[in-house]
Design a protein around this motif. Structure first.
Motif, short mmCIF file in Angstrom:
data_model
loop_
_atom_site.label_atom_id
_atom_site.label_comp_id
_atom_site.label_asym_id
_atom_site.label_seq_id
_atom_site.Cartn_x
_atom_site.Cartn_y
_atom_site.Cartn_z
N ALA A 19 55.67 40.98 44.71
CA ALA A 19 56.08 41.77 45.88
C ALA A 19 55.52 43.19 45.88
N MET A 20 55.50 43.84 44.74
CA MET A 20 55.00 45.22 44.69
C MET A 20 53.49 45.28 44.97
N ARG A 27 60.14 48.10 49.32
CA ARG A 27 60.28 47.33 48.08
C ARG A 27 60.95 48.18 47.02
N HIS A 79 60.90 52.58 43.73
CA HIS A 79 60.85 52.29 45.17
C HIS A 79 59.46 52.64 45.70
N TRP A 81 56.95 51.91 49.59
CA TRP A 81 57.06 51.51 50.99
C TRP A 81 55.69 51.55 51.64
#
Length: 108
Positions: A19-20, A27, A79, A81
């Motif tokens: 995902a990252m 994320r 985090h 984005w």
């Protein structure tokens, strides 16, 4: 006073297209860290990036912090984005706080 510290690989997403590394949207990842010794009260925790591997075709947007600090553990929160692609990240941390001592008095 006591000090505990460590280094933690947070993720390595480039190898499995995680995902990252996908580079889309909001994320977050949370990693639980357990202290080597219990603190008497929740310590002060400092977290910093010690390795960040990102793609060079987009802006680098990252935020790292600690959360849910207790006497025994805490979470590292990473985090990103937007279109940022993060292949892998490692964080170093340090906790400062009161620890028990054999000379402490326990007066009922």
């Amino acid at each position: 006073m006591g000090i505990d510290r460590g280094s933690q690989l947070l993720f390595s997403d480039f190898a499995n297209d995680g995902a990252m590394w996908a580079g889309e949207g909001h994320r977050d990842i949370r990693v639980l860290i357990t202290f080597s010794e219990r603190f008497v009260t929740p310590p002060v925790v400092m977290v910093g990036m010690s390795m960040l591997d990102v793609a060079n075709d987009a802006n680098t947007r990252v935020d790292i912090s600690s959360d849910n600090v207790t006497e025994t553990d805490f979470e590292i929160v990473f985090h990103t984005w937007g279109d940022t692609k993060v292949a892998r990240a490692r964080a170093d941390w340090m906790a400062f706080g009161e620890v028990a001592d054999d000379d402490d008095w326990d007066v009922p």
